[in-house]
Design a protein around this motif. Structure first.
Motif, PDB file in Angstrom:
ATOM      1  N   HIS A 165      42.469  33.868  43.214  1.00  0.00           N
ATOM      2  CA  HIS A 165      41.770  34.774  43.234  1.00  0.00           C
ATOM      3  C   HIS A 165      41.206  35.105  41.688  1.00  0.00           C
ATOM      4  CE1 HIS A 165      40.127  38.936  43.665  1.00  0.00           C
ATOM      5  NE2 HIS A 165      39.923  38.670  44.793  1.00  0.00           N
ATOM      6  N   PRO A 166      40.727  34.172  40.921  1.00  0.00           N
ATOM      7  CA  PRO A 166      40.619  34.392  39.646  1.00  0.00           C
ATOM      8  C   PRO A 166      39.216  34.743  39.085  1.00  0.00           C
ATOM      9  CG  PRO A 166      39.844  32.084  40.496  1.00  0.00           C
ATOM     10  CD  PRO A 166      40.179  33.030  41.650  1.00  0.00           C
ATOM     11  N   CYS A 167      38.158  34.573  39.518  1.00  0.00           N
ATOM     12  CA  CYS A 167      37.213  34.798  38.585  1.00  0.00           C
ATOM     13  C   CYS A 167      35.822  35.202  39.361  1.00  0.00           C
ATOM     14  CB  CYS A 167      36.818  33.271  37.914  1.00  0.00           C
ATOM     15  SG  CYS A 167      35.613  32.527  38.738  1.00  0.00           S
TER      16      CYS A 167
ATOM     17  N   TRP B  40      48.006  21.790  37.722  1.00  0.00           N
ATOM     18  CA  TRP B  40      47.744  21.917  39.223  1.00  0.00           C
ATOM     19  C   TRP B  40      48.699  23.406  39.662  1.00  0.00           C
ATOM     20  CZ3 TRP B  40      46.691  20.125  43.967  1.00  0.00           C
ATOM     21  CH2 TRP B  40      47.488  20.563  44.934  1.00  0.00           C
ATOM     22  N   GLU B  41      49.719  23.623  38.730  1.00  0.00           N
ATOM     23  CA  GLU B  41      50.292  25.012  39.261  1.00  0.00           C
ATOM     24  C   GLU B  41      49.371  26.099  38.517  1.00  0.00           C
ATOM     25  OE1 GLU B  41      51.603  22.280  37.560  1.00  0.00           O
ATOM     26  OE2 GLU B  41      53.067  21.717  39.070  1.00  0.00           O
ATOM     27  N   GLY B  42      48.727  26.166  37.571  1.00  0.00           N
ATOM     28  CA  GLY B  42      47.992  26.906  37.031  1.00  0.00           C
ATOM     29  C   GLY B  42      46.788  27.269  37.698  1.00  0.00           C
ATOM     30  N   LEU B  43      45.997  26.302  38.301  1.00  0.00           N
ATOM     31  CA  LEU B  43      44.914  26.507  39.056  1.00  0.00           C
ATOM     32  C   LEU B  43      45.121  27.686  40.108  1.00  0.00           C
ATOM     33  CD1 LEU B  43      42.133  25.497  39.019  1.00  0.00           C
ATOM     34  CD2 LEU B  43      42.805  23.752  40.894  1.00  0.00           C
TER      35      LEU B  43
ATOM     36  N   GLN C 297      41.679  18.200  44.712  1.00  0.00           N
ATOM     37  CA  GLN C 297      41.114  20.085  44.580  1.00  0.00           C
ATOM     38  C   GLN C 297      40.292  19.795  43.394  1.00  0.00           C
ATOM     39  OE1 GLN C 297      44.575  22.675  44.125  1.00  0.00           O
ATOM     40  NE2 GLN C 297      43.032  24.341  44.543  1.00  0.00           N
ATOM     41  N   TYR C 298      39.256  19.757  43.389  1.00  0.00           N
ATOM     42  CA  TYR C 298      38.195  19.718  42.344  1.00  0.00           C
ATOM     43  C   TYR C 298      37.804  21.112  41.809  1.00  0.00           C
ATOM     44  CZ  TYR C 298      33.850  20.353  45.233  1.00  0.00           C
ATOM     45  OH  TYR C 298      33.147  20.743  46.106  1.00  0.00           O
ATOM     46  N   GLU C 299      38.276  22.273  42.902  1.00  0.00           N
ATOM     47  CA  GLU C 299      37.924  23.723  42.432  1.00  0.00           C
ATOM     48  C   GLU C 299      39.008  24.585  43.238  1.00  0.00           C
ATOM     49  OE1 GLU C 299      36.030  27.634  42.875  1.00  0.00           O
ATOM     50  OE2 GLU C 299      36.271  26.190  44.489  1.00  0.00           O
ATOM     51  N   VAL C 300      39.004  25.682  42.727  1.00  0.00           N
ATOM     52  CA  VAL C 300      40.146  26.421  43.488  1.00  0.00           C
ATOM     53  C   VAL C 300      40.319  26.619  44.746  1.00  0.00           C
ATOM     54  CG1 VAL C 300      40.837  28.958  43.389  1.00  0.00           C
ATOM     55  CG2 VAL C 300      40.208  28.416  41.424  1.00  0.00           C
ATOM     56  N   SER C 301      38.966  26.580  45.644  1.00  0.00           N
ATOM     57  CA  SER C 301      39.110  26.836  46.842  1.00  0.00           C
ATOM     58  C   SER C 301      38.490  25.400  47.540  1.00  0.00           C
ATOM     59  CB  SER C 301      38.112  27.955  47.107  1.00  0.00           C
ATOM     60  OG  SER C 301      38.538  28.843  46.892  1.00  0.00           O
TER      61      SER C 301
ATOM     62  N   ARG D 210      37.797  27.208  36.763  1.00  0.00           N
ATOM     63  CA  ARG D 210      37.827  27.192  38.269  1.00  0.00           C
ATOM     64  C   ARG D 210      38.184  25.624  38.775  1.00  0.00           C
ATOM     65  NH1 ARG D 210      37.122  31.263  41.534  1.00  0.00           N
ATOM     66  NH2 ARG D 210      36.869  29.768  43.276  1.00  0.00           N
ATOM     67  N   THR D 211      37.549  24.764  38.004  1.00  0.00           N
ATOM     68  CA  THR D 211      37.520  23.332  38.137  1.00  0.00           C
ATOM     69  C   THR D 211      38.946  22.714  37.782  1.00  0.00           C
ATOM     70  OG1 THR D 211      36.425  22.545  36.452  1.00  0.00           O
ATOM     71  CG2 THR D 211      35.079  23.355  38.149  1.00  0.00           C
TER      72      THR D 211
END
Length: 536
Positions: free
Chosen positions: A35-37, A502-505, A363-367, A453-454
């Motif tokens: 739920h980042p940005c 990967w973990e930070g995303l 996973q090229y973007e958060v969602s 996000r990417t």
């Protein structure tokens, strides 16, 4: 579908700017995966942006996205709303011979686009200031889903021909204002744009192609609901110029679909998906929601695995966000439904992204997840802070109004209510209700929040396009807090640029609480070193 990433439309309750993400409760954010940005609208699958935080969406900006208060991108999705029986639309229906006539007209328009494209050839690459994506908002739906507070309306006595002409007019006007010479992609979002006629889609595309360069192979996406997209209509949209579909499945559980107020069943969804894949192979995106009241991890993962047996090469995962003014919010507040469990939602998200990774999805973007290179190029424009024009009631845009003598990028919001918007378009050529100039720091904040996000993050070259003097290393390299994030394996700052691991995303929201203040401090330090120039 990226609903949370397309340029989203403002809510019907007004246009007060939403709080920036780092102004929200850090405790609340850290419990919400991805739920980042700020993002704006389309899909995206996606974000309800303020004048500052557009796009992005999606898909941009959605009540079911990971974005604050959301779609967009922002945006990245089929409509999340109910579909409308054709008979209820009167002039918007496509029965019998009329359907065939409109489909033929759409095909002729698409052929004209091909001829124009062939005559113009392939021009030299345009500078970033002359390129943009285009978001077109169709605001009508059959009903309001239980979780939705998008800018959407029941059609009533809508005359589609009038709406179509206004969409064409506003597109031409904003293209002239922006000085854009090449439109890279077009996204028809809503609302439920698959309820519009294919002729409307073809007419808007033709108007754009006449006003600027629209390559015949540009990505043209349409959001579609399972029950509003029969086979013949999907084929007609393809003839009109659509080459990518974003389908709002949301769930493969009939009880959950009823809870969400959807009008389709799981079998409807899978049937539409199969037909869409037949007509648009490799270019069909689907949404799946998580974090619903009483939803459990194992059954939801079962849905995801079933979807992976049936889907194409693009999947978007969106967490339900309870929005004030919606039926679902009221039911939870009154105790009729249990509140969604954020810890379970976080587990679903983490397990779901692992399942998708094992199935070959990037996973090229958060969602958003894609394989075989099936990324949404339209939504990628949002995340790269490219220019985009928002056409239609409540649409958001971001561009430098060069054609109007401007030099600063502006965030624009079109008038929300369709009838008022149409009157303004007929009178002025456009329905822009609010224009907000973006300062240099505000733009850099967007570059940071959207780019991270990417999975690519922010390269040094990309950052320098927006800020040639203050490097990523100068902003973040000496920060002890940033070094701690790197040591924790959440963030990387190296020769490539700045990006999440990967973990930070999955916890980008909490990372931004550190990174955005660092940017602001570095910016103010730089400003304090610039000497005042004495007046002559």
């Amino acid at each position: 579908m990226g609903r949370g990433t397309r340029p989203s439309t403002g809510s019907q309750t007004g246009q007060r700017p939403a709080p920036r993400p780092w102004q929200r409760s850090s405790r609340r954010q850290r419990r919400r995966p991805g739920h980042p940005c700020p993002a704006g609208g389309a899909a995206a699958p996606g974000p309800r942006p303020s004048a500052r935080w557009g796009a992005c969406g999606p898909r941009s900006c959605s009540p079911a996205s990971f974005l604050p208060g959301s779609p967009p991108a922002s945006a990245h999705p089929a409509s999340l709303h109910g579909s409308l029986p054709h008979a209820a639309l009167g002039g918007m229906a496509l029965p019998g011979a009329r359907a065939r006539g409109w489909a033929a007209a759409a095909a002729r328009a698409a052929q004209r686009r091909q001829r124009v494209d062939g005559a113009r050839g392939s021009p030299r690459p345009e500078p970033a200031s002359a390129r943009a994506a285009l978001y077109v908002h169709w605001p009508y739906c059959e009903k309001r889903c239980s979780y939705c507070n998008f800018n959407k309306y029941l059609p009533g006595g809508v005359e589609e021909v009038a709406v179509r002409r206004c969409l064409e007019t506003e597109a031409r006007t904003l293209l002239r204002f922006s000085g854009v010479r090449r439109v890279e992609s077009v996204f028809f979002g809503g609302g439920t744009p698959s309820l519009a006629s294919p002729h409307t889609v073809a007419a808007v595309l033709e108007a754009v192609a006449q006003a600027t360069y629209l390559p015949v192979d540009s990505e043209v996406t349409l959001e579609a609901n399972p029950t509003s997209a029969a086979s013949s209509r999907l084929a007609a949209f393809g003839a009109a110029g659509v080459n990518r579909l974003s389908i709002g499945l949301q769930s493969l559980d009939d009880a959950e679909l009823r809870l969400l107020g959807r009008t389709h069943s799981a079998s409807d969804a899978l049937r539409t998906l199969a037909e869409a894949r037949r007509l648009f192979p490799g270019r069909v995106s689907v949404d799946l929601m998580l974090g619903l009241p009483a939803q459990q991890v194992r059954p939801w993962l079962g849905q995801l695995r079933e979807l992976l047996r049936r889907c194409d090469d693009h999947v978007s995962l969106y967490q339900l966000s309870l929005e004030r003014g919606t039926a679902l919010f009221a039911q939870v507040q009154q105790g009729a439904l249990p509140a969604p469990d954020p810890e379970l939602a976080a587990e679903m998200y983490q397990e779901g992204r692992a399942v998708l990774r094992d199935a070959g999805f990037r996973q090229y973007e958060v969602s958003n997840f894609a394989r075989n290179g099936a990324l949404s190029t339209h939504n990628w424009t949002y995340w790269q802070c490219g220019q985009y024009l928002g056409v239609g009631p409540g649409a958001h845009g971001r561009f430098v109004p060069q054609g109007a003598g401007g030099h600063t990028r502006e965030a624009r919001i079109q008038t929300l209510e369709p009838d008022a918007w149409m009157k303004e378009v007929m009178q002025f050529g456009h329905g822009t209700r609010k224009r907000t100039p973006l300062g240099e720091l505000e733009l850099l904040e967007e570059v940071l929040a959207m780019g991270l996000r990417t999975d690519v993050g922010i390269t040094h070259q990309h950052w320098q396009q927006f800020e040639p003097q203050l490097t990523l290393g100068a902003v973040f390299g000496a920060s002890e807090e940033v070094k701690e994030l790197q040591e924790q394996g959440l963030l990387l700052l190296d020769h490539r640029g700045l990006r999440c691991s990967w973990e930070g995303l999955a916890v980008l929201d909490s990372l931004l609480l550190t990174l955005l203040p660092q940017l602001q401090e570095a910016w103010h330090r730089r400003d304090s070193r610039v000497p005042d120039v004495p007046a002559s």
